[in-house]
Scaffold this motif. Structure first.
Motif, mmCIF file in Angstrom:
data_model
loop_
_atom_site.group_PDB
_atom_site.id
_atom_site.type_symbol
_atom_site.label_atom_id
_atom_site.label_comp_id
_atom_site.label_asym_id
_atom_site.label_seq_id
_atom_site.Cartn_x
_atom_site.Cartn_y
_atom_site.Cartn_z
ATOM 1 N N TYR A 174 0.841 -1.190 0.000
ATOM 2 C CA TYR A 174 0.000 0.000 0.000
ATOM 3 C C TYR A 174 0.884 1.250 0.000
ATOM 4 O O TYR A 174 2.030 1.221 0.438
ATOM 5 C CB TYR A 174 -0.919 -0.008 1.214
ATOM 6 N N SER A 175 0.352 2.362 -0.478
ATOM 7 C CA SER A 175 1.139 3.580 -0.647
ATOM 8 C C SER A 175 1.723 4.061 0.683
ATOM 9 O O SER A 175 1.153 3.844 1.757
ATOM 10 C CB SER A 175 0.270 4.686 -1.251
ATOM 11 N N SER B 79 2.680 6.381 3.749
ATOM 12 C CA SER B 79 1.946 7.425 4.459
ATOM 13 C C SER B 79 2.601 7.643 5.815
ATOM 14 O O SER B 79 3.531 6.937 6.196
ATOM 15 C CB SER B 79 0.477 7.032 4.635
ATOM 16 N N THR C 133 -9.973 5.220 -2.133
ATOM 17 C CA THR C 133 -9.812 5.068 -0.688
ATOM 18 C C THR C 133 -8.471 4.463 -0.311
ATOM 19 O O THR C 133 -7.974 4.680 0.789
ATOM 20 C CB THR C 133 -10.942 4.191 -0.115
ATOM 21 N N ASP C 134 -7.890 3.704 -1.219
ATOM 22 C CA ASP C 134 -6.546 3.161 -0.989
ATOM 23 C C ASP C 134 -5.921 2.841 -2.340
ATOM 24 O O ASP C 134 -6.626 2.656 -3.337
ATOM 25 C CB ASP C 134 -6.571 1.911 -0.112
ATOM 26 N N LYS D 222 -3.979 8.309 -2.999
ATOM 27 C CA LYS D 222 -4.867 7.911 -1.899
ATOM 28 C C LYS D 222 -5.723 9.108 -1.468
ATOM 29 O O LYS D 222 -5.213 10.218 -1.291
ATOM 30 C CB LYS D 222 -4.054 7.394 -0.717
ATOM 31 N N CYS E 127 0.924 6.030 -7.267
ATOM 32 C CA CYS E 127 0.263 4.911 -6.585
ATOM 33 C C CYS E 127 1.099 4.428 -5.406
ATOM 34 O O CYS E 127 0.562 3.948 -4.407
ATOM 35 C CB CYS E 127 0.043 3.751 -7.563
#
Length: 547
Positions: free
Chosen positions: A359-360, A362, A537-538, A429, A420
């Motif tokens: 996932y990206s 953060s 959303t993700d 996101k 992404c």
């Protein structure tokens, strides 16, 4: 003046004068800095290079195909310093201009005349010998470099497999943790099971938990038998730091797993095991009756049932329960693994749909036990056709996940990948789709691309210069294509459209990817755009297929 000229004609990395073949000067198009091709190839990873001077990322043409700066090469050949000459002959003080193959000696003219013109001596000019040696050296270096590259690829492959294994183990640890928690909750609710429907529901939940845990292969974490006696197999949960428990008889983990897979009868294979099982059943029933009658602590019951259900051991073995509890609390559980970027941002790793998803990045806080550098994880991203995913939602309703395969040779695809991944800072996101072009008509597209910056503002500015537009990147409009929508303007290079309806005969200016699954999610998003906002959303990237 001469020193300045030497600086301009010298590679900043290796400090060698630019020369033809080995040290050809090439220019990084993203920042304009010049280096020799050999140095750039040595720092190239999966088609990406960080400029050694300004650290700007170069994504695009491989270093081996960048054009040579012939004007600079010609200048270096004209002004390069003369090579240091050899030391003169120690005997005569004359230049060493010859080589005797028989004597393996460098000769001056006097040496040649004095003793190397006789029969059996093979003498040649020094320049011939030097040229021959240079060819040998070049051949040896080429062989060495090839061997290094082969071993490098092997190491990268092994590291990739290790990363995949860590991610898979952490995911499985979460499944086991959740299964135990859910089992304890079911056990706590036993007094409330007073009808057939609730009893069947509880049984279905238990069966589901059992199926989930049985899917996790124990063979990957198989312990060595060498630390146990010959009469038993290892029981990992039963050992202590000072002395591993030695059982007279216990079931084989691998045999149990095989029985579960094939649906075989799992009755005890020996009288001793049968006796242990009967003892276990009696004690569980006794404990359950005690709970129903006296309402004892269910956390203790759950722990006891879980402990006894995991092992079938000799009833004569005395266990120290406090040591078992102390041993287990030393290991963090469940295990978590994250990817960390250079700026400290992290992205979670998760196995979904038989693929390893990242996932990206953060700023979300996490309590991971394993942290893997982003630069290492990027090895697992396909260079030719990276695959990304977008999770779409509308008004707190999850619409689904879309998988997109990018055309990795395009800079525009690498730009989309970076947004992404969040590798250059911002990501898509929480980005909202801002409209639907040609709604209901051929060529319909879902329009997006606005991202949130670190200053919490909205931007569509490109993050990588020189993105493609037009030319041979034009393609006919077809459902599923992901296309640039900036009009060729760098200030709007983050804009993209995803086509949801074919339009034969009409064309997009720059196609850089295509949807590989879940087109219906995009069509649902188009429908929801009539009543509410749709956002990503993700978002993230696929690192590897299942193993």
């Amino acid at each position: 003046m001469q020193d300045e000229m030497d600086t301009e004609l010298t590679c900043p990395v290796c400090q060698e004068i630019y020369t033809k073949d080995l040290r050809e000067p090439v220019l990084l198009p993203g920042c304009g800095h010049t280096f020799c091709r050999t140095c750039l190839c040595s720092v190239e990873t999966s088609g990406k290079v960080l400029c050694p001077t300004c650290r700007k990322r170069h994504i695009g043409s491989p270093m081996s195909s960048l054009p040579t700066i012939y004007a600079l090469l010609s200048l270096s050949e004209k002004y390069k310093k003369p090579l240091n000459t050899e030391a003169p002959c120690l005997h005569h003080g004359s230049p060493l201009e010859f080589w005797c193959r028989r004597c393996q000696e460098a000769l001056c003219g006097h040496c040649l005349l004095a003793g190397h013109l006789r029969e059996g001596h093979v003498v040649e000019k020094g320049s011939v010998f030097v040229a021959e040696k240079k060819d040998e050296i070049l051949s040896s270096i080429a062989h060495l470099v090839n061997e290094v590259e082969m071993k490098k690829e092997l190491i990268i492959k092994q590291m990739g497999e290790l990363i995949i294994q860590i991610a898979l183990n952490t995911e499985e640890s979460q499944i086991l943790h959740d299964s135990k928690t859910e089992a304890e909750n079911i056990l706590k609710d036993i007094p409330n099971v007073n009808c057939i429907d609730s009893a069947l529901t509880s049984q279905v939940l238990v069966n589901s938990l059992q199926m989930g845990t049985q899917k996790i292969p124990l063979s990957r974490t198989k312990m060595s038998d060498s630390s146990f006696c010959d009469k038993c197999k290892p029981c990992p949960d039963m050992e202590t730091e000072s002395h591993p428990v030695r059982l007279e008889s216990c079931t084989s983990v691998e045999e149990d797993a095989e029985d579960n897979r094939e649906g075989m009868n799992t009755e005890p294979h020996s009288p001793l095991e049968k006796e242990a099982n009967e003892s276990f059943k009696y004690q569980v029933n006794e404990t359950t009756d005690k709970y129903l009658g006296e309402s004892i602590n269910m956390g203790h019951v759950a722990g006891e049932v879980s402990e006894r259900n995991s092992l079938v051991c000799s009833k004569n073995e005395n266990l120290n329960q406090s040591n078992l509890i102390a041993l287990r609390t030393k290991a963090p559980w469940p295990l978590r693994c994250y990817v960390v970027g250079n700026d400290g941002r992290t992205g979670k790793l998760k196995w979904e749909n038989d693929k390893l998803h990242m996932y990206s990045l953060s700023r979300t806080q996490n309590d991971a036990q394993f942290m893997i550098q982003l630069s290492v994880v990027e090895w697992l991203i396909s260079a030719e056709s990276p695959e990304v995913f977008l999770d779409l939602g509308s008004d707190q309703h999850y619409l689904g996940r879309v998988y997109i395969r990018l055309y990795g040779h395009l800079r525009r695809a690498q730009h989309f990948l970076a947004l992404c991944l969040g590798s250059l800072g911002p990501s898509y996101k929480f980005s909202k789709f801002h409209g639907v072009a040609k709604r209901g008509a051929p060529g319909e597209t879902l329009a997006g691309g606005k991202y949130i910056t670190s200053e919490n503002t909205i931007s569509i500015q490109g993050l990588i210069p020189g993105l493609e537009w037009g030319g041979h990147h034009i393609s006919e409009k077809r459902a599923g294509l992901v296309v640039g929508a900036s009009g060729g303007r760098p200030t709007e290079d983050a804009f993209f459209h995803i086509c949801t309806k074919d339009h034969i005969g009409r064309k997009f200016a720059c196609v850089f990817g295509e949807v590989v699954s879940e087109m219906q999610v995009l069509r649902d998003a188009v429908h929801h755009m009539l009543q509410s906002d749709v956002q990503i959303t993700d978002v993230g990237v696929i690192l590897s297929q299942g193993i």
